[in-house]
Motif scaffolding. Structure first.
Motif, PDB file in Angstrom:
ATOM      1  N   GLY A 178       0.771  -1.367  -0.099  1.00 24.42           N
ATOM      2  CA  GLY A 178      -0.117  -0.028   0.081  1.00 24.42           C
ATOM      3  C   GLY A 178       0.936   1.355   0.259  1.00 24.42           C
ATOM      4  O   GLY A 178       0.540   2.175  -0.724  1.00 24.42           O
ATOM      5  N   VAL A 179       2.083   1.432   0.690  1.00 25.09           N
ATOM      6  CA  VAL A 179       2.655   2.519   1.055  1.00 25.09           C
ATOM      7  C   VAL A 179       3.283   2.820  -0.483  1.00 25.09           C
ATOM      8  O   VAL A 179       3.052   4.175  -0.989  1.00 25.09           O
ATOM      9  N   PRO A 180       4.113   1.842  -1.183  1.00 21.13           N
ATOM     10  CA  PRO A 180       4.426   2.424  -2.412  1.00 21.13           C
ATOM     11  C   PRO A 180       3.342   2.754  -3.434  1.00 21.13           C
ATOM     12  O   PRO A 180       3.478   3.512  -4.445  1.00 21.13           O
ATOM     13  N   LEU A 181       2.128   2.119  -3.519  1.00 22.23           N
ATOM     14  CA  LEU A 181       1.028   2.515  -4.227  1.00 22.23           C
ATOM     15  C   LEU A 181       0.735   4.129  -3.737  1.00 22.23           C
ATOM     16  O   LEU A 181       0.289   4.592  -5.159  1.00 22.23           O
ATOM     17  N   LEU A 182       0.639   4.222  -2.604  1.00 21.72           N
ATOM     18  CA  LEU A 182       0.304   5.880  -2.509  1.00 21.72           C
ATOM     19  C   LEU A 182       1.238   6.791  -3.119  1.00 21.72           C
ATOM     20  O   LEU A 182       1.002   7.817  -3.436  1.00 21.72           O
ATOM     21  N   MET A 183       2.557   6.553  -3.071  1.00 17.86           N
ATOM     22  CA  MET A 183       3.552   7.074  -3.671  1.00 17.86           C
ATOM     23  C   MET A 183       3.148   7.411  -5.175  1.00 17.86           C
ATOM     24  O   MET A 183       3.605   8.577  -5.680  1.00 17.86           O
ATOM     25  N   LEU A 184       3.066   5.973  -5.700  1.00 14.90           N
ATOM     26  CA  LEU A 184       2.631   5.926  -7.146  1.00 14.90           C
ATOM     27  C   LEU A 184       1.349   7.225  -7.445  1.00 14.90           C
ATOM     28  O   LEU A 184       1.305   7.648  -8.664  1.00 14.90           O
ATOM     29  N   VAL A 185       0.611   7.143  -6.697  1.00 12.82           N
ATOM     30  CA  VAL A 185      -0.707   7.896  -6.862  1.00 12.82           C
ATOM     31  C   VAL A 185      -0.248   9.367  -6.759  1.00 12.82           C
ATOM     32  O   VAL A 185      -0.923  10.072  -7.641  1.00 12.82           O
ATOM     33  N   MET A 186       0.612   9.881  -5.757  1.00 16.29           N
ATOM     34  CA  MET A 186       0.991  11.351  -6.042  1.00 16.29           C
ATOM     35  C   MET A 186       2.000  11.703  -6.967  1.00 16.29           C
ATOM     36  O   MET A 186       2.058  12.747  -7.277  1.00 16.29           O
ATOM     37  N   GLY A 187       2.698  10.548  -7.530  1.00 16.08           N
ATOM     38  CA  GLY A 187       3.735  10.765  -8.345  1.00 16.08           C
ATOM     39  C   GLY A 187       3.367  11.925  -9.660  1.00 16.08           C
ATOM     40  O   GLY A 187       4.015  12.713 -10.159  1.00 16.08           O
ATOM     41  N   PRO A 188       2.074  11.433 -10.035  1.00 15.26           N
ATOM     42  CA  PRO A 188       1.708  12.103 -11.447  1.00 15.26           C
ATOM     43  C   PRO A 188       1.599  13.801 -10.993  1.00 15.26           C
ATOM     44  O   PRO A 188       1.722  14.519 -12.173  1.00 15.26           O
ATOM     45  N   LEU A 189       1.290  14.105  -9.970  1.00  8.85           N
ATOM     46  CA  LEU A 189       1.337  15.653  -9.630  1.00  8.85           C
ATOM     47  C   LEU A 189       2.645  16.327  -9.458  1.00  8.85           C
ATOM     48  O   LEU A 189       2.698  17.316  -9.587  1.00  8.85           O
ATOM     49  N   LEU A 190       3.823  15.653  -9.576  1.00  6.90           N
ATOM     50  CA  LEU A 190       4.945  16.159  -9.222  1.00  6.90           C
ATOM     51  C   LEU A 190       5.487  16.973 -10.675  1.00  6.90           C
ATOM     52  O   LEU A 190       6.014  18.017 -10.666  1.00  6.90           O
ATOM     53  N   LYS A 191       5.275  16.295 -11.831  1.00  6.66           N
ATOM     54  CA  LYS A 191       5.818  16.755 -13.187  1.00  6.66           C
ATOM     55  C   LYS A 191       5.079  18.060 -13.552  1.00  6.66           C
ATOM     56  O   LYS A 191       5.583  19.057 -13.852  1.00  6.66           O
ATOM     57  N   PRO A 192       3.628  18.088 -13.224  1.00  4.04           N
ATOM     58  CA  PRO A 192       3.095  19.537 -13.646  1.00  4.04           C
ATOM     59  C   PRO A 192       3.572  20.630 -12.404  1.00  4.04           C
ATOM     60  O   PRO A 192       3.564  21.786 -12.954  1.00  4.04           O
ATOM     61  N   LEU A 193       3.824  19.993 -11.115  1.00  2.38           N
ATOM     62  CA  LEU A 193       4.323  21.006 -10.175  1.00  2.38           C
ATOM     63  C   LEU A 193       5.727  21.519 -10.420  1.00  2.38           C
ATOM     64  O   LEU A 193       5.813  22.801 -10.673  1.00  2.38           O
ATOM     65  N   ALA A 244       1.074  33.053 -11.744  1.00  4.90           N
ATOM     66  CA  ALA A 244       1.818  31.925 -12.091  1.00  4.90           C
ATOM     67  C   ALA A 244       2.208  31.354 -10.701  1.00  4.90           C
ATOM     68  O   ALA A 244       2.019  30.150 -10.453  1.00  4.90           O
ATOM     69  N   ALA A 245       2.226  32.163  -9.604  1.00  4.53           N
ATOM     70  CA  ALA A 245       2.765  31.683  -8.294  1.00  4.53           C
ATOM     71  C   ALA A 245       1.483  31.258  -7.721  1.00  4.53           C
ATOM     72  O   ALA A 245       1.449  30.225  -6.958  1.00  4.53           O
ATOM     73  N   VAL A 246       0.323  31.653  -7.796  1.00  5.03           N
ATOM     74  CA  VAL A 246      -0.939  31.303  -7.409  1.00  5.03           C
ATOM     75  C   VAL A 246      -1.166  29.628  -7.835  1.00  5.03           C
ATOM     76  O   VAL A 246      -1.674  29.033  -7.438  1.00  5.03           O
ATOM     77  N   GLU A 247      -0.888  29.707  -9.359  1.00  9.58           N
ATOM     78  CA  GLU A 247      -0.941  28.296  -9.853  1.00  9.58           C
ATOM     79  C   GLU A 247      -0.057  27.147  -9.215  1.00  9.58           C
ATOM     80  O   GLU A 247      -0.585  26.059  -8.975  1.00  9.58           O
ATOM     81  N   VAL A 248       1.070  27.731  -9.102  1.00 15.23           N
ATOM     82  CA  VAL A 248       2.068  26.746  -8.187  1.00 15.23           C
ATOM     83  C   VAL A 248       1.617  26.435  -6.949  1.00 15.23           C
ATOM     84  O   VAL A 248       1.548  25.279  -6.474  1.00 15.23           O
ATOM     85  N   ALA A 249       1.113  27.431  -6.117  1.00 17.01           N
ATOM     86  CA  ALA A 249       0.493  27.403  -4.643  1.00 17.01           C
ATOM     87  C   ALA A 249      -0.660  26.410  -4.814  1.00 17.01           C
ATOM     88  O   ALA A 249      -0.834  25.707  -3.787  1.00 17.01           O
ATOM     89  N   ARG A 250      -1.659  26.451  -5.752  1.00 18.86           N
ATOM     90  CA  ARG A 250      -2.758  25.562  -5.791  1.00 18.86           C
ATOM     91  C   ARG A 250      -2.288  24.384  -6.050  1.00 18.86           C
ATOM     92  O   ARG A 250      -2.943  23.369  -5.369  1.00 18.86           O
ATOM     93  N   LEU A 251      -1.428  23.974  -6.700  1.00 20.23           N
ATOM     94  CA  LEU A 251      -1.189  22.682  -7.082  1.00 20.23           C
ATOM     95  C   LEU A 251      -0.257  22.066  -5.879  1.00 20.23           C
ATOM     96  O   LEU A 251      -0.553  20.885  -5.505  1.00 20.23           O
ATOM     97  N   GLN A 252       0.506  22.949  -5.179  1.00 15.80           N
ATOM     98  CA  GLN A 252       1.184  22.463  -4.059  1.00 15.80           C
ATOM     99  C   GLN A 252       0.252  22.211  -2.911  1.00 15.80           C
ATOM    100  O   GLN A 252       0.425  21.244  -2.022  1.00 15.80           O
ATOM    101  N   SER A 253      -0.978  23.234  -2.985  1.00 14.14           N
ATOM    102  CA  SER A 253      -1.969  22.906  -1.991  1.00 14.14           C
ATOM    103  C   SER A 253      -2.396  21.454  -2.198  1.00 14.14           C
ATOM    104  O   SER A 253      -2.766  20.745  -1.189  1.00 14.14           O
TER     105      SER A 253
END
Length: 284
Positions: A178-193, A244-253
């Motif tokens: 389960g823990v590695p799967l959680l990391m894989l779920v959040m992984g796709p958000l890193l590239k857009p960020l 642009a900073a707001v967009e970064v903060a929105r995805l980071q949130s």
């Protein structure tokens, strides 16, 4: 702890970003290793505390054995004190690692700027230099800071998995998978960020360049009456950078929220499976 800034930052290996980070890490390996050691002990204490508490309840409270209760309660107190001490030391080493990396980058940048002298503006823009001090320092410092927590998280994950496997194979496998799967779920958000952060950094650099141009040519602009035009341009670029900073903060949130929400759901699942397993054993 080392005194900062260091007398000599050394000669950086800037062939690739990975080589530069590795060179930076080798220059502060003693504090990095110290932070990793305290981080491992700190998070291991957190990992074993629930197991010790369970033993205290089973062997002390449920069995009505005062001696066992005092023994396990004393062990819990010792682990808690060790966790507190190592947590403080981990934080001290983490801050030292952050500051050491940041100071060395400042020293390297300043040394290179002095070496280039008047040719610096022709090689790199003012905004790029400003971005190094406002954005890059924080990111590289965070890489050095997180090493202690990352090492502790890996060891505590393996420790918890081992404890659960000895208690229940089902729960242990759930954690291991389960823990590695959680990391894989959040992984796709890193590239857009990363992409949005890079865009915001470039826009911040361009905005600094515009501000420098305005200040440098203010007398000329006033002479020809063009300060209003450049003021409107600066306002537009400033608002675009803010957006642009707001967009970064929105995805980071969103990423920060998932880092709390998904592990919380996972913990509830593990507790539910454990309670269901205990109820099944009680019926048997």
């Amino acid at each position: 702890m080392r005194s900062l800034p260091v007398p000599d930052p050394g000669v950086a290996d800037h062939r690739t970003p990975d080589r530069f980070l590795w060179w930076l890490a080798r220059g502060q390996k003693s504090t990095l290793l110290g932070g990793m050691l305290f981080g491992i002990v700190w998070m291991s204490c957190q990992a074993v505390m629930p197991a010790v508490l369970g033993r205290a309840i089973d062997r002390g409270v449920a069995a009505r054995d005062d001696r066992q209760l005092l023994l396990w309660a004393g062990l819990m107190l010792a682990i808690g004190l060790l966790q507190a001490v190592t947590g403080i030391m981990r934080h001290r080493f983490a801050v030292t690692n952050w500051l050491t990396a940041s100071y060395r980058i400042v020293q390297l940048t300043t040394r290179q700027a002095v070496r280039l002298g008047g040719s610096l503006p022709r090689k790199v823009s003012t905004g790029e230099v400003v971005a190094i001090g406002t954005t890059d320092l924080s990111h590289i410092g965070n890489v050095m800071d997180v090493t202690a927590r990352f090492s502790g998280a890996i060891v505590s994950f393996l420790l918890v998995s081992t404890i659960l496997l000895t208690t229940s194979v089902e729960l242990g496998l759930v954690v291991l998978v389960g823990v590695p799967l959680l990391m894989l779920v959040m992984g796709p958000l890193l590239k857009p960020l990363q992409a949005r952060s890079a865009t915001e950094r470039q826009m911040r650099s361009d905005l600094s360049n515009t501000g420098t141009d305005i200040v440098g040519g203010l007398r000329v602009l006033r002479g020809i009456g063009g300060e209003g035009v450049f003021l409107d341009r600066y306002r537009r670029e400033s608002q675009a950078t803010r957006a642009a900073a707001v967009e970064v903060a929105r995805l980071q949130s969103v990423l920060d929220a998932l880092q709390v929400f998904l592990p919380g759901i996972f913990v509830v699942l593990v507790v539910w499976l454990g309670a269901r397993s205990e109820i099944g054993r009680a019926h048997v």
